[in-house]
Write an enzyme that holds these catalytic residues in place. Structure first.
Site, PDB file in Angstrom:
ATOM      1  N   SER A 133       2.084   9.772 -17.382  1.00 34.75           N
ATOM      2  CA  SER A 133       2.487   8.556 -17.569  1.00 34.75           C
ATOM      3  C   SER A 133       3.271   8.309 -18.983  1.00 34.75           C
ATOM      4  O   SER A 133       2.920   9.298 -19.954  1.00 34.75           O
ATOM      5  CB  SER A 133       1.472   7.336 -17.765  1.00 34.75           C
ATOM      6  OG  SER A 133       1.926   6.398 -18.096  1.00 34.75           O
ATOM      7  N   TYR A 148      -6.491   5.202 -21.405  1.00 38.09           N
ATOM      8  CA  TYR A 148      -5.695   5.938 -20.708  1.00 38.09           C
ATOM      9  C   TYR A 148      -4.470   6.656 -21.214  1.00 38.09           C
ATOM     10  O   TYR A 148      -4.227   7.777 -20.753  1.00 38.09           O
ATOM     11  CB  TYR A 148      -5.018   4.673 -19.687  1.00 38.09           C
ATOM     12  CG  TYR A 148      -4.138   5.097 -18.616  1.00 38.09           C
ATOM     13  CD1 TYR A 148      -4.593   5.817 -17.514  1.00 38.09           C
ATOM     14  CD2 TYR A 148      -2.655   4.977 -18.832  1.00 38.09           C
ATOM     15  CE1 TYR A 148      -3.953   6.092 -16.327  1.00 38.09           C
ATOM     16  CE2 TYR A 148      -1.936   5.354 -17.843  1.00 38.09           C
ATOM     17  CZ  TYR A 148      -2.340   6.020 -16.895  1.00 38.09           C
ATOM     18  OH  TYR A 148      -1.452   6.491 -15.674  1.00 38.09           O
TER      19      TYR A 148
END
Length: 226
Positions: A133, A148
């Site tokens: 990501s 995350y």
């Protein structure tokens, strides 16, 4: 018929990968954590097979690799991942959740690659893709989501290490960013559909060359700053 193995293929981007590669005539090997999540995957046709796998269970990974011994895997996509708790203000960090996210997002992909390197090395395309990501970019960190973010930063480091370690086997390893997508994780307000995101990533994967190994690439083919 080329073969692709996708972890976490029961829903979201993993399922969309399976749909699009199956439609192109690939043999698709998809893993799901429980049988119920494999229902949609199983409906995609005879070229698609479903295997139960909890990527946090390294013994299960080893068993699946043994079951697939002799199968050449052209593209291995480490797609399984979790976000963790979304409301994590500074001073109230859930460290147990952080450890779990790191197990799923970092340790599990490494274990999958270690188990399936012989299968990838035996193929024609010899490609490994880590689903990362842009939130893993240190350069682009604008705050928030430390759990995350750090898991994806660590995953990128694992990818870079593997790109060096596996170069002698002719294996290309990259991290990719799918964009902000309308999935359970991305939410309904995300600007991209799974179909558009994965179509872009399929194009990226098809164009990969050995010289691309170690890169961090978005779904449109552009490199992302570390």
């Amino acid at each position: 018929m080329p073969t692709i193995l996708i972890t976490g293929a029961g829903r979201g981007l993993g399922l969309e990968y399976a749909k699009q590669f199956a439609a192109e005539g690939w043999r698709v090997i998809g893993t799901v954590r429980d049988a119920a999540k494999g229902a949609s995957l199983a409906k995609l046709g005879k070229s698609v097979e479903v295997h139960l796998l909890d990527v946090a269970d390294r013994k299960a990974i080893a068993r699946l690799a043994a079951d697939l011994k002799g199968t050449a895997i052209d593209v291995l996509i480490c797609n399984s991942g979790v976000y963790g708790p979304k409301d994590q203000p500074f001073g109230k960090t859930d460290y147990a959740a952080w450890e779990e996210v790191m197990r799923i997002n970092v340790l599990a992909p490494m274990a999958v690659v270690e188990a399936f390197v012989p299968h990838v090395a035996a193929s024609e395309r010899k490609t490994i893709v880590m689903m990362s990501s842009r939130m893993g970019s240190i350069t682009e960190n604008n705050g928030g989501a430390p759990i995350y973010r750090t898991s994806k930063t660590a995953l990128n480091q694992v990818m870079k290490y593997l790109s060096v370690e596996l170069a002698a086997k002719g294996i290309t390893v990259v991290s990719v960013h799918p964009g902000w997508v309308q999935t359970d994780m991305g939410g309904p307000s995300a600007p991209l559909t799974p179909q558009v995101s994965i179509a872009g990533l399929r194009g990226v994967i098809k164009r990969l060359k050995p010289a691309d190994s170690g890169k961090f690439i978005n779904y449109e083919g552009a490199q992302i700053a570390w």
